[in-house]
Design a protein around this motif. Structure first.
Motif, PDB file in Angstrom:
ATOM      1  N   HIS A  32      40.399  35.850  44.423  1.00 41.31           N
ATOM      2  CA  HIS A  32      39.485  35.349  43.391  1.00 41.31           C
ATOM      3  C   HIS A  32      39.525  36.274  42.172  1.00 41.31           C
ATOM      4  O   HIS A  32      39.317  37.485  42.293  1.00 41.31           O
ATOM      5  CB  HIS A  32      38.073  35.305  43.975  1.00 41.31           C
ATOM      6  CG  HIS A  32      37.025  34.713  43.086  1.00 41.31           C
ATOM      7  ND1 HIS A  32      36.767  33.355  43.009  1.00 41.31           N
ATOM      8  CD2 HIS A  32      36.137  35.301  42.252  1.00 41.31           C
ATOM      9  CE1 HIS A  32      35.769  33.134  42.167  1.00 41.31           C
ATOM     10  NE2 HIS A  32      35.373  34.311  41.678  1.00 41.31           N
ATOM     11  N   ASP A  34      38.028  36.886  38.338  1.00 44.39           N
ATOM     12  CA  ASP A  34      36.932  36.526  37.441  1.00 44.39           C
ATOM     13  C   ASP A  34      37.310  36.797  35.989  1.00 44.39           C
ATOM     14  O   ASP A  34      37.476  37.950  35.598  1.00 44.39           O
ATOM     15  CB  ASP A  34      35.680  37.337  37.806  1.00 44.39           C
ATOM     16  CG  ASP A  34      35.120  36.914  39.146  1.00 44.39           C
ATOM     17  OD1 ASP A  34      34.703  35.745  39.263  1.00 44.39           O
ATOM     18  OD2 ASP A  34      35.130  37.732  40.090  1.00 44.39           O
ATOM     19  N   HIS A  65      38.351  31.982  38.249  1.00 46.39           N
ATOM     20  CA  HIS A  65      36.973  31.565  37.940  1.00 46.39           C
ATOM     21  C   HIS A  65      36.722  31.915  36.475  1.00 46.39           C
ATOM     22  O   HIS A  65      36.567  33.087  36.137  1.00 46.39           O
ATOM     23  CB  HIS A  65      36.027  32.310  38.889  1.00 46.39           C
ATOM     24  CG  HIS A  65      34.583  32.079  38.641  1.00 46.39           C
ATOM     25  ND1 HIS A  65      33.589  32.876  39.180  1.00 46.39           N
ATOM     26  CD2 HIS A  65      33.927  31.137  37.906  1.00 46.39           C
ATOM     27  CE1 HIS A  65      32.406  32.434  38.794  1.00 46.39           C
ATOM     28  NE2 HIS A  65      32.581  31.392  38.014  1.00 46.39           N
ATOM     29  N   MET A  67      34.625  32.296  33.449  1.00 44.26           N
ATOM     30  CA  MET A  67      33.276  32.413  32.886  1.00 44.26           C
ATOM     31  C   MET A  67      33.436  32.670  31.395  1.00 44.26           C
ATOM     32  O   MET A  67      33.212  33.771  30.890  1.00 44.26           O
ATOM     33  CB  MET A  67      32.523  33.559  33.581  1.00 44.26           C
ATOM     34  CG  MET A  67      32.050  33.171  34.978  1.00 44.26           C
ATOM     35  SD  MET A  67      31.749  34.614  36.021  1.00 44.26           S
ATOM     36  CE  MET A  67      33.410  34.957  36.552  1.00 44.26           C
ATOM     37  N   ASP A 174      29.615  32.022  45.524  1.00 45.26           N
ATOM     38  CA  ASP A 174      30.068  33.239  44.845  1.00 45.26           C
ATOM     39  C   ASP A 174      28.855  34.033  44.374  1.00 45.26           C
ATOM     40  O   ASP A 174      28.052  33.529  43.593  1.00 45.26           O
ATOM     41  CB  ASP A 174      30.957  32.830  43.650  1.00 45.26           C
ATOM     42  CG  ASP A 174      31.533  34.024  42.905  1.00 45.26           C
ATOM     43  OD1 ASP A 174      31.352  35.171  43.358  1.00 45.26           O
ATOM     44  OD2 ASP A 174      32.173  33.791  41.857  1.00 45.26           O
TER      45      ASP A 174
END
Ligand code: DX5
Ligand code: ZN
Length: 223
Positions: A32, A34, A65, A67, A174
């Motif tokens: 994962h 970010d 992911h 953001m 998460d």
């Protein structure tokens, strides 16, 4: 149900990203990553150039992911670079359907993420466009925060929507996922678990991944 563990590199040593990815490559299912832009969230991490480099070293499929404020512009490029899942935030996307379709067209799984305060109900019609729903169990931006158990009912509702819809849609959680909280998430219906601090803060990251998965599998079996 397959229980997948995705260690979050946010809790790793950013000067040694390739080694940190390698440290979990036998035990984990996904990696994962970010991506934060200091705008959609207050923190700043890495962007496309670093992800492209990391993709050359990581043996695990990469779960990006995003953001960021403008996922419509950036998300397809992460898929084209080779990320196997790309998740955009419902709060940030201005054309989520088009963007999710572009992610899939580039060969990746498409995920839609929801902050703790964002309701999933208005997005129920988007399920055919999705391969994953990500429910944040913290306010996004930083690792090491406390798990918000107020999200548990939303996990249960999301699992019901997904079951009704059918197909291979994963339900990811998460934030604050640890040996203390992963069973609650699995019992509520999550099947993919992001863990940063619980993995990279452990003396043996690979053993931590295995123990998280064991707990999730056992809890799902009881549910
Ligand atoms: C935070 C990130 C998470 C973060 C979770 O916004 O999306 O992936 O790494 O960290 P922990 O597992 O420490 O809560
Ligand atoms: Zn994340």
């Amino acid at each position: 149900m397959n229980m997948r563990i995705a260690p979050s590199l946010l809790a790793a040593d950013f000067a040694r990203l390739a080694d940190e990815a390698e440290a979990v490559s036998e035990a984990a299912d996904w990696l994962h990553v970010d991506v934060m832009d200091a705008h959609f969230v207050p923190n700043l991490t890495i962007g496309l150039p670093v992800v492209e480099s990391l993709l050359r070293y990581s043996r695990l499929p990469m779960d990006c992911h995003l953001m960021i404020t403008d996922p419509d512009h950036w998300a397809p490029q992460y898929a084209e670079a080779g990320a196997r899942n790309v998740t955009i935030h419902a709060e940030a996307a201005s054309a989520p359907i088009r963007t999710l379709r572009q992610i899939r067209a580039a060969g990746a799984r498409a995920g839609l993420a929801f902050n703790p305060a964002t309701a999933i109900e208005p997005y129920a019609d988007l399920l055919p466009e999705l391969d994953m729903v990500l429910l944040m169990t913290i306010e996004p931006g930083f690792g090491g925060q406390e798990f918000m158990d107020m999200v548990l009912p939303k996990i249960r509702r999301a699992r019901q929507y997904i079951a009704r819809h059918g197909g291979d849609i994963w339900l990811q959680v998460d934030g604050g996922v640890s040996e203390e909280t992963i069973e609650l998430c699995a019992e509520a219906g999550a099947d993919m678990f992001v863990a940063g601090t619980a993995v990279y803060g452990a003396a043996d990251p690979s053993a931590a991944v295995k123990s998280l998965r064991d707990l999730a599998v056992a809890a799902a079996g009881r549910a």
